[in-house]
Design a protein around this motif. Structure first.
Motif, PDB file in Angstrom:
ATOM      1  N   ALA A 159       0.834  -1.210   0.000  1.00 14.94           N
ATOM      2  CA  ALA A 159       0.000   0.000   0.000  1.00 14.94           C
ATOM      3  C   ALA A 159       0.867   1.258   0.000  1.00 14.94           C
ATOM      4  N   LYS A 160       1.947   1.223   0.759  1.00  9.29           N
ATOM      5  CA  LYS A 160       2.857   2.378   0.823  1.00  9.29           C
ATOM      6  C   LYS A 160       3.532   2.619  -0.526  1.00  9.29           C
ATOM      7  N   GLN A 161       4.007   1.545  -1.152  1.00  8.51           N
ATOM      8  CA  GLN A 161       4.662   1.677  -2.459  1.00  8.51           C
ATOM      9  C   GLN A 161       3.669   2.161  -3.516  1.00  8.51           C
ATOM     10  N   ARG A 162       2.473   1.611  -3.483  1.00 11.27           N
ATOM     11  CA  ARG A 162       1.466   1.998  -4.479  1.00 11.27           C
ATOM     12  C   ARG A 162       1.057   3.457  -4.303  1.00 11.27           C
ATOM     13  N   ALA A 163       0.906   3.912  -3.055  1.00  8.18           N
ATOM     14  CA  ALA A 163       0.549   5.305  -2.805  1.00  8.18           C
ATOM     15  C   ALA A 163       1.639   6.253  -3.295  1.00  8.18           C
ATOM     16  N   ALA A 164       2.899   5.874  -3.105  1.00 11.40           N
ATOM     17  CA  ALA A 164       4.013   6.700  -3.581  1.00 11.40           C
ATOM     18  C   ALA A 164       3.974   6.834  -5.104  1.00 11.40           C
ATOM     19  N   LEU A 165       3.615   5.738  -5.776  1.00 14.00           N
ATOM     20  CA  LEU A 165       3.530   5.761  -7.239  1.00 14.00           C
ATOM     21  C   LEU A 165       2.362   6.622  -7.701  1.00 14.00           C
ATOM     22  N   LEU A 166       1.246   6.563  -7.005  1.00 17.34           N
ATOM     23  CA  LEU A 166       0.091   7.404  -7.343  1.00 17.34           C
ATOM     24  C   LEU A 166       0.439   8.886  -7.214  1.00 17.34           C
ATOM     25  N   LYS A 167       1.192   9.233  -6.172  1.00 21.77           N
ATOM     26  CA  LYS A 167       1.613  10.630  -6.008  1.00 21.77           C
ATOM     27  C   LYS A 167       2.541  11.060  -7.131  1.00 21.77           C
ATOM     28  N   GLY A 260      -9.174   8.948 -10.003  1.00 25.20           N
ATOM     29  CA  GLY A 260      -9.422   9.524  -8.678  1.00 25.20           C
ATOM     30  C   GLY A 260      -8.263   9.286  -7.728  1.00 25.20           C
ATOM     31  N   GLU A 261      -7.642   8.096  -7.797  1.00 24.13           N
ATOM     32  CA  GLU A 261      -6.514   7.795  -6.921  1.00 24.13           C
ATOM     33  C   GLU A 261      -5.312   8.668  -7.257  1.00 24.13           C
ATOM     34  N   ILE A 262      -5.067   8.855  -8.553  1.00 21.48           N
ATOM     35  CA  ILE A 262      -3.928   9.688  -8.965  1.00 21.48           C
ATOM     36  C   ILE A 262      -4.164  11.140  -8.555  1.00 21.48           C
ATOM     37  N   ALA A 263      -5.394  11.611  -8.689  1.00 21.82           N
ATOM     38  CA  ALA A 263      -5.709  12.996  -8.314  1.00 21.82           C
ATOM     39  C   ALA A 263      -5.491  13.230  -6.823  1.00 21.82           C
ATOM     40  N   ARG A 264      -5.799  12.225  -6.011  1.00 19.36           N
ATOM     41  CA  ARG A 264      -5.662  12.366  -4.558  1.00 19.36           C
ATOM     42  C   ARG A 264      -4.324  11.858  -4.037  1.00 19.36           C
ATOM     43  N   GLY A 265      -3.633  11.069  -4.845  1.00 24.32           N
ATOM     44  CA  GLY A 265      -2.335  10.546  -4.429  1.00 24.32           C
ATOM     45  C   GLY A 265      -2.425   9.531  -3.312  1.00 24.32           C
ATOM     46  N   ARG A 266      -3.497   8.712  -3.321  1.00 24.54           N
ATOM     47  CA  ARG A 266      -3.637   7.706  -2.266  1.00 24.54           C
ATOM     48  C   ARG A 266      -4.518   6.561  -2.742  1.00 24.54           C
ATOM     49  N   ASN A 267      -4.433   5.439  -2.017  1.00 21.68           N
ATOM     50  CA  ASN A 267      -5.253   4.262  -2.302  1.00 21.68           C
ATOM     51  C   ASN A 267      -6.663   4.497  -1.772  1.00 21.68           C
ATOM     52  N   LEU A 268      -7.650   4.427  -2.663  1.00 20.21           N
ATOM     53  CA  LEU A 268      -9.017   4.748  -2.250  1.00 20.21           C
ATOM     54  C   LEU A 268      -9.780   3.557  -1.687  1.00 20.21           C
ATOM     55  N   ILE A 269      -9.393   2.340  -2.063  1.00 22.08           N
ATOM     56  CA  ILE A 269     -10.028   1.164  -1.480  1.00 22.08           C
ATOM     57  C   ILE A 269      -8.944   0.172  -1.086  1.00 22.08           C
ATOM     58  N   GLY A 270      -9.301  -0.720  -0.186  1.00 26.18           N
ATOM     59  CA  GLY A 270      -8.344  -1.717   0.280  1.00 26.18           C
ATOM     60  C   GLY A 270      -8.515  -1.967   1.770  1.00 26.18           C
ATOM     61  N   PRO A 271      -7.761  -2.899   2.313  1.00 21.37           N
ATOM     62  CA  PRO A 271      -7.905  -3.267   3.731  1.00 21.37           C
ATOM     63  C   PRO A 271      -7.670  -2.104   4.688  1.00 21.37           C
ATOM     64  N   HIS A 272      -6.893  -1.104   4.253  1.00 16.61           N
ATOM     65  CA  HIS A 272      -6.583   0.027   5.127  1.00 16.61           C
ATOM     66  C   HIS A 272      -7.779   0.950   5.343  1.00 16.61           C
ATOM     67  N   ARG A 273      -8.883   0.683   4.629  1.00 16.38           N
ATOM     68  CA  ARG A 273     -10.084   1.514   4.778  1.00 16.38           C
ATOM     69  C   ARG A 273     -11.288   0.701   5.290  1.00 16.38           C
ATOM     70  N   ASP A 274     -11.023  -0.512   5.765  1.00 10.64           N
ATOM     71  CA  ASP A 274     -12.101  -1.358   6.293  1.00 10.64           C
ATOM     72  C   ASP A 274     -12.592  -0.844   7.648  1.00 10.64           C
ATOM     73  N   ASP A 275     -13.747  -1.338   8.056  1.00  9.82           N
ATOM     74  CA  ASP A 275     -14.307  -0.960   9.361  1.00  9.82           C
ATOM     75  C   ASP A 275     -15.067  -2.159   9.929  1.00  9.82           C
ATOM     76  N   VAL A 276     -15.462  -2.025  11.175  1.00 10.95           N
ATOM     77  CA  VAL A 276     -16.303  -3.002  11.861  1.00 10.95           C
ATOM     78  C   VAL A 276     -17.509  -2.250  12.418  1.00 10.95           C
ATOM     79  N   THR A 277     -18.697  -2.773  12.197  1.00 11.32           N
ATOM     80  CA  THR A 277     -19.924  -2.136  12.679  1.00 11.32           C
ATOM     81  C   THR A 277     -20.447  -2.878  13.902  1.00 11.32           C
ATOM     82  N   LEU A 278     -20.645  -2.156  14.994  1.00 14.87           N
ATOM     83  CA  LEU A 278     -21.256  -2.719  16.196  1.00 14.87           C
ATOM     84  C   LEU A 278     -22.676  -2.195  16.296  1.00 14.87           C
ATOM     85  N   THR A 279     -23.625  -3.097  16.509  1.00 14.21           N
ATOM     86  CA  THR A 279     -25.026  -2.702  16.582  1.00 14.21           C
ATOM     87  C   THR A 279     -25.638  -3.190  17.891  1.00 14.21           C
TER      88      THR A 279
END
Length: 409
Positions: A159-167, A260-279
């Motif tokens: 993810a770090k390498q890919r984000a650097a490439l997007l930037k 969109g990823e290149i414009a923002r210079g970051r990974n827009l989807i992937g495990p680093h953006r997951d969440d857990v919902t508690l109800t």
């Protein structure tokens, strides 16, 4: 299982520390700022490979030092003992050793000394941002899912390498050849990101399924009334959970996001953006649960993790209660103490003697360690080491002068 001795070198506020523990309850008593939480945090890092207090390992190293070391002597039975060691590096990979053997990746040590920590931040597992819940999920996965720590480490690196490439692709004025090369590289990194991301996402889904039942059951027991507490995984890209969907189809979805990823210079989807919902009764707990209900959910989540580790690994994890009693009302304080008193080893941190719950010392079996005395002893030992080094340098200087005189004569 219990830790009989913990040794720290340049970890947080401890230049050097050696402290002995016994099975049962140990209370670390000391004013804020003395480093009692740093001691139990070291156990969390040894156990899970990370700390809930920080997002990277650099703050774990004493300022000005290149690395920190954690060593624990662990008794796993009547006559068996193992020494586990991890070294946290300011630069380069973190490493580990077992019984002083060959150097290993730190991830090969993770999970060997299971622990579950209850902290003042636990309520944020319900009400806080997704990063805290991902941190809990990753620590749980490292303790329960074989290969999870390795997948997580690879995913973070890619993810770090890919984000650097997007930037790089988003920078204006790049030569056409350089951009074409970067685009080719993006395809390669995206393929690797998908492969490791799919494995991690599916492991997380299985982990939530594993914890959801015990979590709901324990919540009902703690709440003392029938309420349905739910736990659901919320991946950033749900299609990954479709086991029939081939990776090329997932790749096409990523390709649609390239602009969109290149414009923002970051990974827009992937495990680093997951969440857990508690109800709670089908409603989002972070919006509808009371303060007390959130605390009960947090306790139930940690206790569910404890139960699953015990079931999977066949040993009871070490329990850490880090300054939690000031945050809990009497009912929840009793619930967590009743739970903790049944375990093999419990480490409790408190700021003052008045903060020690009477139930924690019932029977007179609890060991109380004065952290101020530990700190003073560590400072004295450090001063002695400095004096020895200075004396050694002085002796070496004298010896050199004598050798020089002899040479001249």
């Amino acid at each position: 299982m219990y830790i009989s001795r913990l040794a720290l070198d340049h970890f947080r506020s401890w230049p050097h520390l050696v402290v002995d523990f016994t099975p049962g309850v140990t209370i670390l008593k000391g004013a804020n700022g003395l480093g009692k939480t740093n001691i139990v945090e070291a156990i969390e890092v040894l156990s899970t490979g990370s700390s809930h207090r920080v997002s990277s390992s650099l703050p774990l190293i004493e300022r000005g030092e290149a690395r920190a070391t954690i060593r624990a002597n662990v008794n796993e039975g009547a006559d068996t003992g193992t020494t586990y060691e991890v070294t946290i590096a300011a630069r380069g990979a973190n490493r580990g050793r077992i019984n002083g053997g060959s150097s290993l990746y730190m991830r090969d040590i993770v999970g060997k000394v299971p622990s579950v920590s209850f902290t003042p931040d636990d309520q944020r597992l319900v009400a806080g941002d997704p990063a805290g819940r991902r941190g809990f999920l990753d620590q749980a996965g490292s303790l329960l899912v074989p290969g999870y720590a390795a997948n997580l480490s690879n995913a973070n690196k890619i993810a770090k390498q890919r984000a650097a490439l997007l930037k790089q692709l988003g920078q204006r004025g790049e030569p056409v050849d350089a951009k074409n090369a970067a685009l080719n590289g993006l395809e390669i990194w995206t393929g690797q990101f998908i492969a490791v991301g799919v494995a991690l996402t599916r492991a997380r889904a299985g982990l939530i399924e594993q914890l959801a039942g015990p979590f709901s059951r324990i919540y009902d027991e703690l709440a003392g009334k029938p309420q349905h507490a739910g736990l659901q995984y919320a991946p950033s890209f749900e299609e990954v959970l479709d086991f029939e969907q081939p990776e090329p189809e997932i790749s096409k979805h990523y390709q649609r996001l390239y602009d969109g990823e290149i414009a923002r210079g970051r990974n827009l989807i992937g495990p680093h953006r997951d969440d857990v919902t508690l109800t709670l009764d089908g409603m989002p707990a972070r919006e509808f649960a009371s303060n007390g209900e959130m605390w009960t959910m947090a306790l139930a989540l940690k206790m569910a993790l404890f139960d699953e580790i015990t079931e999977v690994q066949g040993v009871k994890p070490i329990v850490v209660l880090d300054d939690v009693f000031a945050q809990l009302d009497e009912t929840r304080r009793k619930q967590i103490l009743d739970f903790a008193m049944q375990q093999d080893q419990v480490l409790i941190t408190v700021a003052a003697a008045g903060d020690i719950p009477s139930d924690a010392t019932r029977g007179g079996d609890a060991t109380i360690i004065n952290v101020a005395e530990l700190k003073a002893g560590a400072q004295d030992e450090n001063a002695n080491l400095v004096a020895q080094l200075q004396a050694a340098r002085k002796n070496n200087t004298v010896d050199s002068d004598d050798d020089s005189d002899g040479a001249r004569s």
